[in-house]
Design an enzyme around this catalytic site. Structure first.
Site, mmCIF file in Angstrom:
data_model
loop_
_atom_site.group_PDB
_atom_site.id
_atom_site.type_symbol
_atom_site.label_atom_id
_atom_site.label_comp_id
_atom_site.label_asym_id
_atom_site.label_seq_id
_atom_site.Cartn_x
_atom_site.Cartn_y
_atom_site.Cartn_z
ATOM 1 N N LYS A 1 0.868 -1.195 0.000
ATOM 2 C CA LYS A 1 0.000 0.000 0.000
ATOM 3 C C LYS A 1 0.896 1.232 0.000
ATOM 4 O O LYS A 1 1.928 1.244 0.677
ATOM 5 C CB LYS A 1 -0.926 -0.005 1.222
ATOM 6 C CG LYS A 1 -1.810 1.252 1.311
ATOM 7 C CD LYS A 1 -3.012 1.067 2.219
ATOM 8 C CE LYS A 1 -2.730 1.231 3.687
ATOM 9 N NZ LYS A 1 -2.163 2.529 4.090
ATOM 10 N N GLU B 1 0.856 5.698 -0.090
ATOM 11 C CA GLU B 1 0.082 6.921 0.111
ATOM 12 C C GLU B 1 0.389 7.931 -0.995
ATOM 13 O O GLU B 1 1.569 8.262 -1.212
ATOM 14 C CB GLU B 1 0.422 7.536 1.477
ATOM 15 C CG GLU B 1 0.001 6.651 2.637
ATOM 16 C CD GLU B 1 0.241 7.290 4.003
ATOM 17 O OE1 GLU B 1 0.629 8.488 4.063
ATOM 18 O OE2 GLU B 1 0.028 6.594 5.013
ATOM 19 N N GLU C 1 -9.103 7.761 3.499
ATOM 20 C CA GLU C 1 -9.085 8.031 4.937
ATOM 21 C C GLU C 1 -9.620 9.422 5.247
ATOM 22 O O GLU C 1 -9.177 10.414 4.677
ATOM 23 C CB GLU C 1 -7.642 7.870 5.471
ATOM 24 C CG GLU C 1 -7.543 8.104 6.969
ATOM 25 C CD GLU C 1 -6.257 7.594 7.606
ATOM 26 O OE1 GLU C 1 -5.473 6.893 6.930
ATOM 27 O OE2 GLU C 1 -6.032 7.911 8.786
HETATM 28 O O1 KIV Z 1 -1.309 2.191 8.766
HETATM 29 C C1 KIV Z 1 -2.524 1.969 8.862
HETATM 30 O O2 KIV Z 1 -3.017 1.342 9.821
HETATM 31 C C2 KIV Z 1 -3.389 2.466 7.804
HETATM 32 C C3 KIV Z 1 -4.862 2.399 8.037
HETATM 33 C C4 KIV Z 1 -5.278 3.434 8.989
HETATM 34 C C5 KIV Z 1 -5.615 2.465 6.772
HETATM 35 O O3 KIV Z 1 -2.924 2.917 6.813
#
Ligand code: KIV
Length: 272
Positions: free
Chosen positions: A121, A123, A190
């Site tokens: 993931k 950002e 988010e």
């Molecule tokens: O790091 C995390 O826990 C996240 C979530 C809040 C989506 O990115």
């Protein structure tokens, strides 16, 4: 209307897209260690996120900025060992992908090879487009993350709701479209207005997983320690607590201390 849950042996990125198509909501929680991951997986969760929130929850840092790639790999490796069903997504931490696409790919490859995670993931939108493309080209699935992106907290200055103004909302919509177009398999949104999040979810074919983004999206994610009530300093409106673990654990620890002090523990049957 409730949608019947389909039984999947293993959740893949394809299962998530199928769930969106069928109208079945996607459930996602964080885990950072073997024991918690095992419990979360056994409950039937769809996606386990090895979030860089480990920086706050596990290490006690104020932000997600300090956690390193090596530390994320350590957490992810422990989680992967426990999982038999869920899709495991691992956060690329701050500093491991922002400088250039080559460096970003190197970081993603380390996560996939060393931890055995199933996807990463990242950002951001347009700004990191080339890095995402490079990682996708190497066959690594990427989940996007837009709206409040905690790795940029020092740029935002606060953890308040994002994209309330038209300009930022338009940028978010453009970024979401771009992430779908280049091949991300899902996006975390988010802390954005519910109406905007629903609009994004309805305009894309990939799943939108919300945290503080209302009920009009394709799934929800929470930080496990927050929803279990193990943390109390963090109280956003979107957080539903399913247990008061802080209190439960405190009571158990106090009983143990009393039992030790009074020599009640161990008793005859608890020794050799
Ligand atoms: O790091 C995390 O826990 C996240 C979530 C809040 C989506 O990115």
């Amino acid at each position: 209307m409730s949608i019947a849950k389909k039984e999947y042996k293993r959740i893949t990125i394809k299962s998530l897209v199928e769930m969106k198509k069928r109208g079945e909501k996607i459930s996602m929680l964080t885990a950072y260690d073997f024991t918690m991951a095992k419990i979360v997986d056994k409950s039937g969760i769809d996606v386990v996120l090895v979030g860089d929130s480990a920086s706050n929850v596990m290490a006690g840092h104020e932000t997600t900025v300090p956690i390193t790639l090596d530390q994320m790999i350590y957490h992810a490796t422990s989680v992967v060992r426990a999982i038999t069903r869920a899709l495991v997504v691992v956060d690329l931490p701050f500093g491991s992908y922002q400088s250039d696409p080559k460096g970003a790919l190197k970081s993603a490859i380390r996560i996939m090879k060393e931890s055995g995670g199933h996807a990463v993931k990242m950002e951001g939108g347009k700004e990191i487009k080339e890095s995402i493309k490079r990682i996708l080209n190497a066959g690594i699935p990427v989940m996007g993350h837009l709206g409040l992106t905690p790795q940029s907290i020092y740029k935002f200055g606060t953890y308040t709701v994002r994209a309330k103004e038209e300009e930022e909302a338009n940028k978010l919509k453009e970024d979401a479209l771009l992430l779908e177009k280049i091949g991300c398999f899902a996006i975390v949104l988010e802390k954005v207005p519910a109406k905007l999040a629903q609009e994004v979810a309805e305009s894309l074919t990939i799943p939108i997983i919300g945290i503080g983004a209302g009920g009009g999206v394709d799934g929800q994610v929470l930080v496990t320690h927050d929803m279990l009530g193990m943390t109390h300093e963090f109280n956003p409106r979107f957080l539903r607590r399913y247990l008061d673990m802080d209190n439960e654990m405190n009571l158990a620890f106090k009983r143990y201390i009393d039992d030790v002090k009074s020599s009640d523990f161990p008793n005859e049957s608890e020794q050799y």
